[in-house]
Design a protein around this motif. Sequence first.
Motif, PDB file in Angstrom:
ATOM      1  N   UNK A 111       0.976  -1.088  -0.031  1.00 17.51           N
ATOM      2  CA  UNK A 111      -0.133  -0.061  -0.052  1.00 17.51           C
ATOM      3  C   UNK A 111       0.911   1.220   0.048  1.00 17.51           C
ATOM      4  N   UNK A 112       0.555   2.138  -0.907  1.00 14.68           N
ATOM      5  CA  UNK A 112       1.245   3.463  -1.128  1.00 14.68           C
ATOM      6  C   UNK A 112       0.462   4.727  -0.985  1.00 14.68           C
ATOM      7  N   UNK A 113       0.724   5.309   0.075  1.00 16.11           N
ATOM      8  CA  UNK A 113      -0.113   6.741   0.244  1.00 16.11           C
ATOM      9  C   UNK A 113       0.894   7.726  -0.019  1.00 16.11           C
ATOM     10  N   UNK A 114       0.164   8.668  -0.660  1.00 18.56           N
ATOM     11  CA  UNK A 114       1.059  10.011  -1.148  1.00 18.56           C
ATOM     12  C   UNK A 114       0.321  11.116  -0.703  1.00 18.56           C
ATOM     13  N   UNK A 115       1.002  12.379  -0.349  1.00 17.45           N
ATOM     14  CA  UNK A 115       0.278  13.585  -0.030  1.00 17.45           C
ATOM     15  C   UNK A 115       0.830  14.474  -1.016  1.00 17.45           C
ATOM     16  N   UNK A 116       0.308  15.126  -1.945  1.00 14.80           N
ATOM     17  CA  UNK A 116       0.976  15.854  -3.111  1.00 14.80           C
ATOM     18  C   UNK A 116       0.804  17.362  -2.342  1.00 14.80           C
ATOM     19  N   UNK A 117       1.794  18.207  -2.984  1.00 13.60           N
ATOM     20  CA  UNK A 117       1.821  19.509  -2.640  1.00 13.60           C
ATOM     21  C   UNK A 117       0.684  20.359  -3.453  1.00 13.60           C
ATOM     22  N   UNK A 118       0.216  21.263  -2.988  1.00 11.26           N
ATOM     23  CA  UNK A 118      -0.799  22.055  -3.823  1.00 11.26           C
ATOM     24  C   UNK A 118      -0.039  23.326  -4.512  1.00 11.26           C
ATOM     25  N   UNK A 119      -0.436  23.651  -5.724  1.00  6.24           N
ATOM     26  CA  UNK A 119      -0.020  24.854  -6.388  1.00  6.24           C
ATOM     27  C   UNK A 119      -0.247  25.974  -5.520  1.00  6.24           C
ATOM     28  N   UNK A 120       0.578  26.932  -5.203  1.00  2.00           N
ATOM     29  CA  UNK A 120       0.209  27.893  -4.626  1.00  2.00           C
ATOM     30  C   UNK A 120       0.535  29.314  -5.160  1.00  2.00           C
ATOM     31  N   UNK A 121       1.523  29.605  -6.125  1.00  2.00           N
ATOM     32  CA  UNK A 121       1.708  30.504  -6.944  1.00  2.00           C
ATOM     33  C   UNK A 121       2.657  30.411  -8.073  1.00  2.00           C
ATOM     34  N   UNK A 122       2.804  31.181  -8.940  1.00  2.00           N
ATOM     35  CA  UNK A 122       3.674  31.116 -10.079  1.00  2.00           C
ATOM     36  C   UNK A 122       4.726  32.045  -9.873  1.00  2.00           C
ATOM     37  N   UNK A 123       5.967  31.566 -10.087  1.00  2.00           N
ATOM     38  CA  UNK A 123       7.207  32.202  -9.796  1.00  2.00           C
ATOM     39  C   UNK A 123       7.917  32.401 -11.219  1.00  2.00           C
ATOM     40  N   UNK A 124       8.244  33.512 -11.689  1.00  2.00           N
ATOM     41  CA  UNK A 124       9.112  34.092 -12.686  1.00  2.00           C
ATOM     42  C   UNK A 124      10.432  34.377 -12.278  1.00  2.00           C
ATOM     43  N   UNK A 125      11.488  33.717 -13.115  1.00  2.00           N
ATOM     44  CA  UNK A 125      12.972  33.965 -12.724  1.00  2.00           C
ATOM     45  C   UNK A 125      13.700  33.217 -13.926  1.00  2.00           C
ATOM     46  N   UNK A 126      14.610  34.408 -14.255  1.00  2.00           N
ATOM     47  CA  UNK A 126      15.441  33.963 -15.399  1.00  2.00           C
ATOM     48  C   UNK A 126      14.379  33.762 -16.759  1.00  2.00           C
ATOM     49  N   UNK A 127      13.514  34.392 -16.724  1.00  2.00           N
ATOM     50  CA  UNK A 127      12.665  34.349 -18.199  1.00  2.00           C
ATOM     51  C   UNK A 127      11.614  33.075 -17.977  1.00  2.00           C
ATOM     52  N   UNK A 128      11.788  32.450 -16.908  1.00  2.00           N
ATOM     53  CA  UNK A 128      10.916  31.361 -16.858  1.00  2.00           C
ATOM     54  C   UNK A 128       9.646  31.396 -15.807  1.00  2.00           C
ATOM     55  N   UNK A 129       8.619  30.688 -16.014  1.00  2.00           N
ATOM     56  CA  UNK A 129       7.358  30.643 -15.088  1.00  2.00           C
ATOM     57  C   UNK A 129       7.297  29.544 -14.548  1.00  2.00           C
ATOM     58  N   UNK A 130       7.349  29.303 -13.332  1.00  2.00           N
ATOM     59  CA  UNK A 130       7.175  27.747 -12.679  1.00  2.00           C
ATOM     60  C   UNK A 130       6.079  27.858 -11.716  1.00  2.00           C
ATOM     61  N   UNK A 131       5.363  26.898 -11.664  1.00  2.00           N
ATOM     62  CA  UNK A 131       4.314  26.591 -10.452  1.00  2.00           C
ATOM     63  C   UNK A 131       5.043  26.274  -9.250  1.00  2.00           C
ATOM     64  N   UNK A 132       5.024  26.822  -8.331  1.00  2.00           N
ATOM     65  CA  UNK A 132       5.459  26.395  -6.862  1.00  2.00           C
ATOM     66  C   UNK A 132       4.482  26.113  -5.974  1.00  2.00           C
ATOM     67  N   UNK A 133       5.125  25.547  -4.918  1.00  2.00           N
ATOM     68  CA  UNK A 133       4.183  25.201  -3.782  1.00  2.00           C
ATOM     69  C   UNK A 133       4.485  26.191  -2.579  1.00  2.00           C
ATOM     70  N   UNK A 134       3.570  26.201  -1.427  1.00  2.00           N
ATOM     71  CA  UNK A 134       3.720  27.215  -0.472  1.00  2.00           C
ATOM     72  C   UNK A 134       5.149  27.196  -0.097  1.00  2.00           C
ATOM     73  N   UNK A 135       5.678  26.106  -0.133  1.00  2.00           N
ATOM     74  CA  UNK A 135       7.470  25.819   0.681  1.00  2.00           C
ATOM     75  C   UNK A 135       8.373  26.596  -0.422  1.00  2.00           C
ATOM     76  N   UNK A 136       7.570  27.186  -1.723  1.00  2.00           N
ATOM     77  CA  UNK A 136       8.703  27.559  -2.356  1.00  2.00           C
ATOM     78  C   UNK A 136       9.326  26.481  -3.540  1.00  2.00           C
ATOM     79  N   UNK A 137       8.910  25.371  -3.336  1.00  2.00           N
ATOM     80  CA  UNK A 137       9.579  24.344  -4.191  1.00  2.00           C
ATOM     81  C   UNK A 137       8.842  24.425  -5.534  1.00  2.00           C
ATOM     82  N   UNK A 138       9.678  24.515  -6.589  1.00  2.00           N
ATOM     83  CA  UNK A 138       8.968  24.234  -8.006  1.00  2.00           C
ATOM     84  C   UNK A 138       8.381  22.937  -8.206  1.00  2.00           C
ATOM     85  N   UNK A 139       7.162  22.709  -8.694  1.00  2.00           N
ATOM     86  CA  UNK A 139       6.566  21.545  -8.853  1.00  2.00           C
ATOM     87  C   UNK A 139       6.221  21.203 -10.378  1.00  2.00           C
TER      88      UNK A 139
END
Length: 291
Positions: A134-162
């Motif tokens: 049995x494998x149970x996972x809890x996924x991060x939630x998309x919290x904001x968009x982060x633009x850096x170096x010309x790229x736009x990334x979806x990030x979680x609340x903890x700042x991790x690009x997802x």
Amino acid sequence: MEPRPTSRLSLLLRRLTVRLGSSRLGRRSASLLTIAVVGGFSAYGIMLGGHAETAKGIVIDVADAAGNVAGFKVKEVNISGHNHVTPAEILETAGIKSSTSILFLNADEMRARLEALPWIQSASVRKFYPDRIDIAVAERQAFALWQVNGELKVIARDGIPIAPYSDDPRYVQLPIVVGEGAQKKVGEVVDALARVPALRDQVRAAIRVAERRWTLKMRNGIDVRLPEEGLDEALVALMDLDREKKLLSRDVSIVDLRLPDRVVVRLSDAAADARAQMLKARAKAKKGGPA
């Protein structure tokens, strides 16, 4: 230093002997299987000539084969909690194949590999003998968009690009933060703006400046320079000025709130030109008037 295959082999063989000894095959079959595993590893170890990583894969494959003969082949995998990550990605990351035996799966190692995936915040792995995981996972939630170096990334609340940005409807309304270090403080500015929703709805993006403070880029083009400290107080003051003086509706380009005792406003280029023309006209009229 690379781990020696023999240490891994010893561990696997001890597990194999214990499990097989108590299985329906009995001790004799267990001994035969153990000897087969030892022989297989010895022969392959000689052929490999010291290639530890390749040998490790062979160790696992042979051990899985022996475990499957004993009735410990994984037949059922229950996965829960996934949304963005597919079951196939989870199985591949966990290292579960059609030939996998439950005997030699390390639940802690599987959990660590799963939690290394950007979308997965936490995971649990449970083994149920003889053939279920049995494998149970809890996924991060998309919290904001982060633009850096010309790229736009979806990030979680903890700042991790997802995920990279796409036109997924779930991403369109996310707040935008810009610049190096913005992802580390995204919760700070998003939460502060959420407390003044009338202002939040006018903000196009929050720009991190020198990893010390924020500048708000308003939808009408005005830049609001916020102080390093007292973010909430500055936003409330801005809303008061807008309510009383319609500041954010005026023809200005910059509202500077960095000084604690004053607000500095810079006119837009058009407004500045118009004001200069007005002052020039006044000066001309004054010179041409009666002495």
